[in-house]
Design an enzyme around this catalytic site. Sequence first.
Site, short mmCIF file in Angstrom:
data_model
loop_
_atom_site.label_atom_id
_atom_site.label_comp_id
_atom_site.label_asym_id
_atom_site.label_seq_id
_atom_site.Cartn_x
_atom_site.Cartn_y
_atom_site.Cartn_z
N GLY A 279 0.82 -1.20 0.00
CA GLY A 279 0.00 0.00 0.00
C GLY A 279 0.85 1.25 0.00
O GLY A 279 0.54 2.24 0.68
N ALA A 280 1.91 1.23 -0.82
CA ALA A 280 2.95 2.27 -0.72
C ALA A 280 2.84 3.35 -1.79
O ALA A 280 3.79 4.11 -1.96
CB ALA A 280 4.33 1.61 -0.80
N ASP B 249 -2.09 -7.11 -5.52
CA ASP B 249 -3.26 -7.08 -4.65
C ASP B 249 -2.99 -8.06 -3.52
O ASP B 249 -2.90 -9.27 -3.75
CB ASP B 249 -4.50 -7.50 -5.45
CG ASP B 249 -5.79 -7.41 -4.63
OD1 ASP B 249 -5.72 -7.48 -3.39
OD2 ASP B 249 -6.87 -7.30 -5.24
N VAL B 250 -2.85 -7.57 -2.30
CA VAL B 250 -2.44 -8.44 -1.19
C VAL B 250 -3.50 -9.46 -0.81
O VAL B 250 -3.21 -10.39 -0.06
CB VAL B 250 -2.05 -7.61 0.06
CG1 VAL B 250 -0.85 -6.73 -0.24
CG2 VAL B 250 -3.22 -6.80 0.58
N TYR C 140 -13.77 -2.91 9.43
CA TYR C 140 -12.47 -2.32 9.73
C TYR C 140 -12.05 -2.63 11.16
O TYR C 140 -10.94 -3.10 11.42
CB TYR C 140 -12.53 -0.81 9.50
CG TYR C 140 -11.24 -0.09 9.82
CD1 TYR C 140 -10.18 -0.12 8.93
CD2 TYR C 140 -11.09 0.61 11.01
CE1 TYR C 140 -8.99 0.53 9.21
CE2 TYR C 140 -9.91 1.26 11.31
CZ TYR C 140 -8.86 1.23 10.41
OH TYR C 140 -7.70 1.87 10.71
N ALA C 141 -12.97 -2.39 12.11
CA ALA C 141 -12.64 -2.60 13.52
C ALA C 141 -12.30 -4.07 13.80
O ALA C 141 -11.32 -4.38 14.47
CB ALA C 141 -13.80 -2.15 14.40
N LYS D 15 -8.87 -5.10 12.21
CA LYS D 15 -7.69 -4.53 12.85
C LYS D 15 -7.44 -5.13 14.24
O LYS D 15 -6.28 -5.34 14.63
CB LYS D 15 -7.83 -3.00 12.95
CG LYS D 15 -7.76 -2.30 11.61
CD LYS D 15 -6.43 -2.58 10.90
CE LYS D 15 -6.28 -1.79 9.63
NZ LYS D 15 -4.99 -2.04 8.94
#
Length: 290
Positions: A12-13, A65-66, A158-159, A162
């Site tokens: 994602g760089a 694409d990871v 998302y929560a 993570k």
Amino acid sequence: MTLQGVRALVTGANQGFGEAVARRYVQEGARVFLCARNAARLDESGRALQALAASPDMVQWMPADVSRPADVEAMVAAAVSAFGGLDVLVCNAGVYGPKGPIETVDWQEWSDAITINLGGAVLCCRAALPHMRAQGHGAIVLLSGGGATKPMPFLSAYAASKAALVRFGETLAEEVADAGITVNAVAPGALNTRLLDEVLDAGAERVGEAFYAQALKQKASGGTPLDRGAELCAFLASPAARGVSGRLISAVWDPWAELPQLAEQLRGSDIYTLRRIVPEDRGKQWGTPS
């Protein structure tokens, strides 16, 4: 330069925080391999970083694409081929996913967010670890954030992803402790990146009044400088941090530069980890279950 000779892969760089980490690594003397899904933007970022490097061949990149195992295997193989090995992996690629109540959000979008944020990082670790084990050292940095340590209504994918990522990092740190590999998660602070713009575009009706108001305030204030978290990521990639592993570290609130001197105390504690809070931790005596 603290990362002279270090070989790093940053996912994602091509923008935002990932690009800031890659830039800091280049400035510290590292050779950096970049990946992201948007090929055009990745080319632009790669060329800009090449201009900062001591030599253009110190910065390489390829679209990937990871969430796709084949892409991850090809990406890690290309990084190892380009630099002759891999010392540092920064798993930064991530998305917010769908916004709204869990019963109404698109299920495929929710599932995809888990696959990218959690599965993508795990896939990258699986591909990188054999190379790190073979050379007897390595550092893995996982990008966490607020989603790991507090509820985030209307951003449940998302929560959840993570929080899971941080616990994966704690677990992996113990798996590789005897291999000279460190694994840490980083909370870089409230960043003004594309993710913040997504929240503002979604509006209060989808992300909730409180989170939307917080986002507006963050946008106006400028948020946490990207360089602050990038500096922590550089520290965790450096030899100075080799005694620090299995931790979730805040770039803003934690005295991370002092952690090498506290490594022995950290090793025997649950400081900077995810743990269940029991009544006694808050001075409560609620009795013993029968």
